[in-house]
Each structure stands twice: as structure tokens, then as C-alpha cells.
Design a protein around this motif. Structure first.
Motif: not given
Length: 434
Positions: A320, A322, A329
Motif C-alpha cells: 500500500r 499512503h 487514497n
């Protein structure tokens, strides 16, 4: 020493708060490397010490180079005044101490830099200041945590390290409904990308060590008072501003300095004076030099970070990414609203795989990196990497790390000014067989 030569952001970051006019007519603000100042006479000295007139008494409280920095950062944020201190941590500390007061209470976001959490949950507890942490995206949690003793709400515009984007207007409205100010740490956001005061924040804090400086050489912190919060509306709630200031006799700061001035006067005359987190003239000058290229650096770093994030999002060893600039997102739409000039260059990614083997995988990854530097800093000209769980956020409990979105697999990046293709190649090589 103010300048009115243009109002554009880039003009202000180069020229605000300084007009050449010293005997040497220097074009750049000078370093006033002095500890103390000579007074014209005893009457002037007495008036300065009693706050009957404004001016510089001693470099623990203020310095001419520092004042240029304060005025410049206030101009960039659109605030009325600012206080510069020795570090970003000091800026957070003196701001919240001044607002919370004796026996006060703070509501803070779960998603904060680890050193700030240390300050709030341990040192402030020693001072008798209570803190309640809440999910910054949960409006009901903010409201439920407010008590009659609450004096401030606190969060980061873009949280370090997961890059959650704060709904500033929402939290500001909640704060104002409760009759308290919102303080926002905008170190990661920078005034080049977002000015929280335009969205309702009352005080904006920066670790000037980071993007404002940009070169990783000098510690410093700044808090800007937007002048938007009316401490006189409920005077009994804010005796530090509306009651006589005992060390200065019958002086009342709110009456003497008003909006945009009372807060700075209190911070400098009490918390900086008493605790001594003074910014050195040389560091103030170094940060001023850095600010002159702020928007250029941040724009380049933002674009680089997005390119790196897009690469990582497609890599099979990455679970993932961020980065709120990526579609999908959770904070992407909020980033489009609050950060139209670009998303900040500090973000994180999670390596794929179970947390049981995370320390070994993380160590292999970081030890292989050549262009990214393992440094506990952000906003530098150099690209930096860190492992929050064992470095910047290592004092948090597992539950606190989970609330902040940090796992043992999380790696934080701060994109610098290197060639983006070199950074991507560095990560590609380091991620092999992970």
C-alpha cells in the motif's frame, strides 16, 4: 523594517519584512549576532521591561534577525504576528502551554508526529494539562472529547507519516462552536501549498527546521497568530490574556496588544523568557535564506514524490502507498480541495508480507538504498527514508500506532531535489526479492 514591494507569494518569501537601509545598505537581512542591546537611557529601558513600549530587551526573547523571520513567515501565512523559537517542538510546546493554561485540557488528533505525542501524553501530564486523542476524521469524536476545561484543538494539516489530510474547516468549526481556537501544525503542508488560516485555523505552527529551511542545517520553529480568535469574547475563560498580568502590575495583554499581539506578547514575555527556547540569530538567518526558494523547492519535491508514489503503487513488493495524490487514497478528494497546488512530498508505503518478518525486510530495504539517506528529518534538499515504528514513532504503543495508521511494515519517505529517475531506480534496486 517592512517592505511593500508586491504582494505575490514568491515576492513575499524573498522580500517581506526587510528593506535595505542599514548603514551598509545590505541587500540581505544581516545576522545580528549579539546577546544584549544598549538602551538610550534608563527611561527607555524601564518602559521596555514593563511592556509600555515595544522593542528588544535581550536575545533570549527576541533578536532583529529573528524578527525579520517572524514577520516573513507571518506574511506567508497571512497572519498578524509570529513567534520564532529554537525548534518545531518548542513552537508546539509554547503555543499549547500559552493557550491551555493551568489545568487546561487539549483535544488532539491521533495522527501526529511521534515527538509531539511524547510531549502531549507525558510532559504535559506532568504539568497537569490533560490531553484526549481522537481520530481526526471523526467529527463526533472531536465534539465528544471537548470538556469545560478544553482550551484548544490541535492537529496537523498533513499528518506525518501517513499523509492524512485534515478537514481543516470541519475541525475549525467544531473548535469555534466550543469557543476555543484550532492550532494546526503545518510543517508538512508549508505555506507554499496550503495556508490553514484561510480555512479557519487560528494558529499555525511550523518546524522551520524542515521545509522552510530546506537545507537540513538549522533547527527552528515558528508559530503564527492569524488574529482570528477573540479571547475577549469570554474573558473569564482566558485570564492569561484578559486579567492583569501580575509580573507587569495591572497590565492586561488583550487591552494592550489586542488580536494578533496579545498571544505573541505572552509567549515571548513568559514562556520564551522563563523556559529559554531561544532561536539563535545565525539559525534565524539560515532559515530566512531557505525561505527565499520555498515555493520552487516544494513544487519540485511535490512532483517528485508523486512520481515515486506512482512507481511504488505498481510494485509487487509494496502492499500500500499512503499518498493522497493517488486516486483511491482515502484523502484524495480532500487533497484536491485543500492542496490544489500539489500534495506535500512526505508520505509512506507499506511493504507486502506479514508483520512478523517486517524488521528484517525493512532493514534489508533501507540498507540497500544508496540515494535515499537514513535520516530522522523531512523537508531536506536530500531525499530521506525512515522507519517510523522503530524511529520517530517508536514510543507509541501498538494501539497508538494502529490509530495513526502505522504498521511495522511502514516506511516513510521525504522526497528531495535529486533527479526523480535516480530515486525510482534506487527504490527499484532495493525492493528486489523483498
Amino acid at each position: 523594517m517592512t517592505s511593500s514591494r508586491g504582494t505575490g507569494f514568491a515576492t513575499r518569501q524573498v522580500q517581506a519584512a526587510f528593506t535595505a537601509g542599514s548603514p551598509a545598505f545590505g541587500a540581505v537581512p544581516p545576522i545580528h549576532q549579539t546577546a544584549a542591546y544598549e538602551f538610550a537611557n534608563l527611561e527607555e529601558a524601564a518602559d521596555l521591561f514593563a511592556l509600555r513600549r515595544t522593542g528588544i530587551i535581550y536575545s533570549r526573547n527576541a533578536n532583529p534577525t529573528q524578527q525579520v523571520l517572524e514577520e516573513r513567515v507571518a506574511a506567508l501565512e497571512g497572519g498578524l504576528s509570529a513567534v520564532a523559537v529554537a525548534s518545531g517542538q518548542a513552537a508546539v510546546a509554547v503555543t499549547l502551554l500559552a493557550l491551555a493554561g493551568r489545568g487546561g485540557h487539549i483535544v488532539a488528533a491521533d495522527q501526529l508526529y511521534g515527538g509531539t505525542v511524547d510531549l502531549l501524553q507525558e510532559t504535559f501530564a506532568d504539568f497537569g494539562i490533560g490531553v484526549t486523542f481522537v481520530d481526526q476524521d471523526d467529527a463526533d469524536a472531536w465534539r465528544a472529547a471537548i470538556t469545560p476545561q478544553t482550551r484548544v484543538l490541535f492537529a496537523e494539516t498533513v499528518a506525518n507519516p501517513i499523509a492524512q489530510v485534515l478537514d481543516i474547516r470541519l475541525v475549525a468549526d467544531i473548535a469555534h462552536e466550543a469557543g476555543v481556537p484550532l492550532v494546526v501544525d503545518s510543517t508538512v503542508g508549508t505555506p507554499a501549498l496550503i495556508r490553514p488560516g484561510e480555512h479557519g485555523a487560528d494558529f499555525v505552527v511550523h518546524s522551520a527546521t524542515k521545509f522552510l529551511s530546506g537545507h537540513g542545517t538549522s533547527l527552528g520553529g515558528v508559530v503564527v497568530d492569524m488574529g482570528s480568535f477573540d479571547f475577549g469574547a469570554e474573558p473569564e475563560k482566558w485570564p492569561q490574556f484578559t486579567a492583569p498580568y501580575t509580573r507587569f502590575g495591572d497590565l492586561v495583554l488583550w487591552e494592550r496588544f489586542g488580536a494578533g499581539g496579545a498571544f505573541a506578547a505572552l509567549v515571548k514575555s513568559k514562556y520564551v523568557h522563563d523556559l529559554g527556547p531561544s532561536l539563535s540569530p545565525f539559525n534565524a538567518w539560515q532559515i530566512l535564506v531557505g525561505i527565499e526558494t520555498l515555493d520552487l523547492r516544494v513544487s519540485r519535491q511535490s512532483a517528485t514524490a508523486l512520481a515515486v508514489a506512482e512507481f511504488l503503487a505498481e510494485h509487487p513488493a509494496v502492499a500500500r502507498v499512503h499518498h493522497p495524490g493517488l486516486p483511491g487514497n482515502p484523502w484524495h478528494e480532500r487533497a484536491l480541495h485543500y492542496l490544489p497546488q500539489g500534495v506535500p512530498s512526505v508520505f509512506s508505503f507499506d511493504l507486502a508480507g506479514p508483520e512478523d518478518g517486517a524488521p528484517e525486510r525493512i532493514a534489508r530495504l533501507i540498507d540497500r538504498l544508496q540515494t535515499f539517506r537514513l535520516v530522522a528529518n523531512i523537508g531536506d534538499a536530500r531525499s530521506l527514508v525512515a522507519h517510523p515504528a522503530s524511529m520517530t514513532h517508536s514510543h507509541l504503543s501498538p494501539a497508538q500506532r494502529e490509530a495513526a495508521g502505522i504498521s511495522l511494515n511502514t516506511v516513510r519517505l521525504s522526497a528531495g531535489l535529486e533527479d526523480p529517475t535516480d530515486l525510482i531506480a534506487d527504490l527499484r534496486d532495493a525492493l528486489v526479492e523483498l
